[in-house]
Scaffold this active site. Sequence first.
Site, PDB file in Angstrom:
ATOM      1  N   GLU A   1       2.843  19.317  46.292  1.00 44.13           N
ATOM      2  CA  GLU A   1       1.919  18.922  45.242  1.00 44.13           C
ATOM      3  C   GLU A   1       0.817  19.980  45.186  1.00 44.13           C
ATOM      4  OE1 GLU A   1      -0.024  15.106  45.614  1.00 44.13           O
ATOM      5  OE2 GLU A   1      -0.943  15.346  43.633  1.00 44.13           O
TER       6      GLU A   1
ATOM      7  N   ARG B   1       8.050  15.502  60.891  1.00 46.43           N
ATOM      8  CA  ARG B   1       7.109  16.515  60.438  1.00 46.43           C
ATOM      9  C   ARG B   1       6.613  17.340  61.617  1.00 46.43           C
ATOM     10  NH1 ARG B   1       2.549  15.399  57.781  1.00 46.43           N
ATOM     11  NH2 ARG B   1       1.083  16.242  59.264  1.00 46.43           N
TER      12      ARG B   1
ATOM     13  N   LYS C   1      -3.435  18.137  54.080  1.00 50.04           N
ATOM     14  CA  LYS C   1      -4.283  18.768  53.069  1.00 50.04           C
ATOM     15  C   LYS C   1      -5.597  18.023  52.920  1.00 50.04           C
ATOM     16  CE  LYS C   1      -0.835  19.023  50.176  1.00 50.04           C
ATOM     17  NZ  LYS C   1      -0.019  19.142  48.978  1.00 50.04           N
TER      18      LYS C   1
HETATM   19  P1  ATP Z   1      -0.249  16.751  53.457  1.00 57.22           P
HETATM   20  O1  ATP Z   1      -0.108  15.635  54.420  1.00 57.22           O
HETATM   21  O2  ATP Z   1      -0.627  18.024  54.107  1.00 57.22           O
HETATM   22  O3  ATP Z   1      -1.115  16.432  52.278  1.00 57.22           O
HETATM   23  P2  ATP Z   1       1.945  16.283  51.788  1.00 57.22           P
HETATM   24  O4  ATP Z   1       3.221  15.731  52.270  1.00 57.22           O
HETATM   25  O5  ATP Z   1       1.090  15.350  51.024  1.00 57.22           O
HETATM   26  O6  ATP Z   1       1.209  16.993  52.970  1.00 57.22           O
HETATM   27  P3  ATP Z   1       3.200  17.832  49.825  1.00 57.22           P
HETATM   28  O7  ATP Z   1       2.643  18.892  48.986  1.00 57.22           O
HETATM   29  O8  ATP Z   1       3.648  16.578  49.187  1.00 57.22           O
HETATM   30  O9  ATP Z   1       2.126  17.542  50.919  1.00 57.22           O
HETATM   31  O10 ATP Z   1       4.356  18.407  50.748  1.00 57.22           O
HETATM   32  C1  ATP Z   1       5.454  19.121  50.261  1.00 57.22           C
HETATM   33  C2  ATP Z   1       6.587  19.014  51.233  1.00 57.22           C
HETATM   34  O11 ATP Z   1       6.209  19.480  52.511  1.00 57.22           O
HETATM   35  C3  ATP Z   1       7.033  17.584  51.408  1.00 57.22           C
HETATM   36  O12 ATP Z   1       8.449  17.563  51.271  1.00 57.22           O
HETATM   37  C4  ATP Z   1       6.608  17.220  52.784  1.00 57.22           C
HETATM   38  O13 ATP Z   1       7.526  16.345  53.380  1.00 57.22           O
HETATM   39  C5  ATP Z   1       6.579  18.558  53.509  1.00 57.22           C
HETATM   40  N1  ATP Z   1       5.587  18.564  54.587  1.00 57.22           N
HETATM   41  C6  ATP Z   1       4.274  18.294  54.477  1.00 57.22           C
HETATM   42  N2  ATP Z   1       3.676  18.325  55.679  1.00 57.22           N
HETATM   43  C7  ATP Z   1       4.644  18.632  56.587  1.00 57.22           C
HETATM   44  C8  ATP Z   1       4.663  18.809  58.003  1.00 57.22           C
HETATM   45  N3  ATP Z   1       3.564  18.689  58.749  1.00 57.22           N
HETATM   46  N4  ATP Z   1       5.843  19.114  58.585  1.00 57.22           N
HETATM   47  C9  ATP Z   1       6.961  19.246  57.849  1.00 57.22           C
HETATM   48  N5  ATP Z   1       7.020  19.092  56.511  1.00 57.22           N
HETATM   49  C10 ATP Z   1       5.868  18.785  55.877  1.00 57.22           C
HETATM   50 MG    MG Z   2       3.010  14.417  49.480  1.00 56.89          MG
END
Ligand code: ATP
Ligand code: MG
Length: 549
Positions: free
Chosen positions: A31, A258, A268
């Site tokens: 995102e 993760r 984020k």
């Molecule tokens: P954050 O918790 O940092 O806001 P998010 O999942 O909301 O992360 P996205 O932009 O939706 O952020 O993430 C894009 C992709 O990255 C998703 O498929 C998510 O599963 C993966 N992702 C995010 N954080 C991790 C992590 N710590 N380890 C592995 N994959 C991750």
């Molecule tokens: Mg997300």
Amino acid sequence: MEKPKDFIREIIEEDLREKRYGKVVTRFPPEPNGYLHIGHAKSIYLNFGIAQEYGGSCNLRMDDTDPEGEKEEYVKAIIEDVKWLGFDFGEKVFFASDYFDKLYEFAVELIKKGKAYVCHLSPEEIKAYRGSFTEAGKESPYRNRSVEENLQLFEKMKNGEFEEGSCVLRAKIDMKSPNLVMRDPVIYRIKKTPHYRTKEKWKIYPMYDFAHPLSDALEGVTHSICTLEFENNRPLYDWFIEELVPSKERPKQIEFARLNLSHTVLSKRLLSILVEKKIVDGWDDPRMPTLAGLRRRGYTPDAIKEFLRRIGVARNENLIDISLLEHCVREDLDWKAPRIMAVLRPIEVIIENYPPGKVEIIECPNHPKRPEMGKREVLFGREILIEEDDFSENPPEGYKRLTPKNHVRLRYAYRIKCKEIIKDASGKVVKLICTYDPDSIKEGNKVKEGVIHWLGKENAVASEVRLYDRLFLVPDPASYGDDFIKYVNPKSREILFPSYVEKRILNEEPGSVFQFERIGYFCIDSKDSKKERPVFNLIVPLKDSYGKK
Ligand code: ATP
Ligand code: MG
């Protein structure tokens, strides 16, 4: 390099063997509401890696269905980071927001099938009606209105005729399902915030659970790989696809653990708090675990990928020690980085018996194990600089460097002895008067003696050096919730000026990486370094000394 093996690759290999899919298509769906961090790199490495290994493709898709906080700036940064890691996403970047019309039609289709309804319960009521693990949910009083009425109301929602929060569109699934996610989830909500791409066009936006599976299906994704927190959502993922785009090659959601990394936060939301509260200097501060921060710090894509290869992919969550990442960086840079000498905390040395005005050129290898990297010239003269802690007036036992009694070897050059110590008013040593042994250079470094690095004054450029330690004092700051900020390491950055570095760095590009002999790996800061005042970032010290000061 050995090919990774893990449970996801096993699933894919079986799918290919059984001819369930023609070609593997994965996606990485960030995102654009912040910068990518090394947790995202795990997902990138997995999704793009799989596409490469199985002759498939991986779509980079901006999952931009929530206008709040999404920006073009982040889209650009995400593209730059994925490219920097060395992955190819083909000609085009995908945007979930490109499917808004299509998604709206899907929602209308669900209504027509009698499987979605407009609900006027408040968010709190929806929550209360949902029930719990032990208690079945209660049906909304709006659940059984007619298809006609639902179509009209949804159209009105779309046209902005209702206030935000006054109603939502919900899927009509099962309020008694043991899986709470299946109890009539919200699929559209009203938001009047303009979207960074579609501007004012939409007043309603689809929820992630609805938009995600359908975007996957529209792109022909075969394996939709996500983190474990979406495990409960899988039946819902399948439900939307079954209802709206059933096909033989339907996408399959697979969850993995993760990345959690010690002494930092990978979210984020938490990272943006550090930025907003100015605890760090922006998303690309070299202390940040963002890819922009790691890049600016001097970490390499190879080191990051090697780290990700070593930790692998599994289904149990754990906290990976950041020293493993640092180890991979050290290993990569040991091979790649040319050596130079730098004196971080200088004391002056006058070599009394060296002829005034004479300057000597000494050739030194750029890399001790790689002769193909050539040699460089360093200048030796009567005045040199050495490191403050390479001299000790009252040395502890076992101290092998310069003392009033011990001579020491200057690397690649002469042996020196200390004759006199000059201190400032506070008693701090500021200058040493030494003598040198003119024949000692011929002996090379074979003699058993302490060796220290140094810089001839003619060869030294005053520079700013930024030393970094861990950003947090505790291994798992995120476990303290929003109090995480209390555990920021107040000494995570120390700025030294003037430190001195070999003059040759004046010809090097921002971002260039060096080993400062005996100290660690450093890179020229790509943002703040100027010819008049070069700036260096500590990447990693030669030995793991973090948190030990
Ligand atoms: P954050 O918790 O940092 O806001 P998010 O999942 O909301 O992360 P996205 O932009 O939706 O952020 O993430 C894009 C992709 O990255 C998703 O498929 C998510 O599963 C993966 N992702 C995010 N954080 C991790 C992590 N710590 N380890 C592995 N994959 C991750
Ligand atoms: Mg997300």
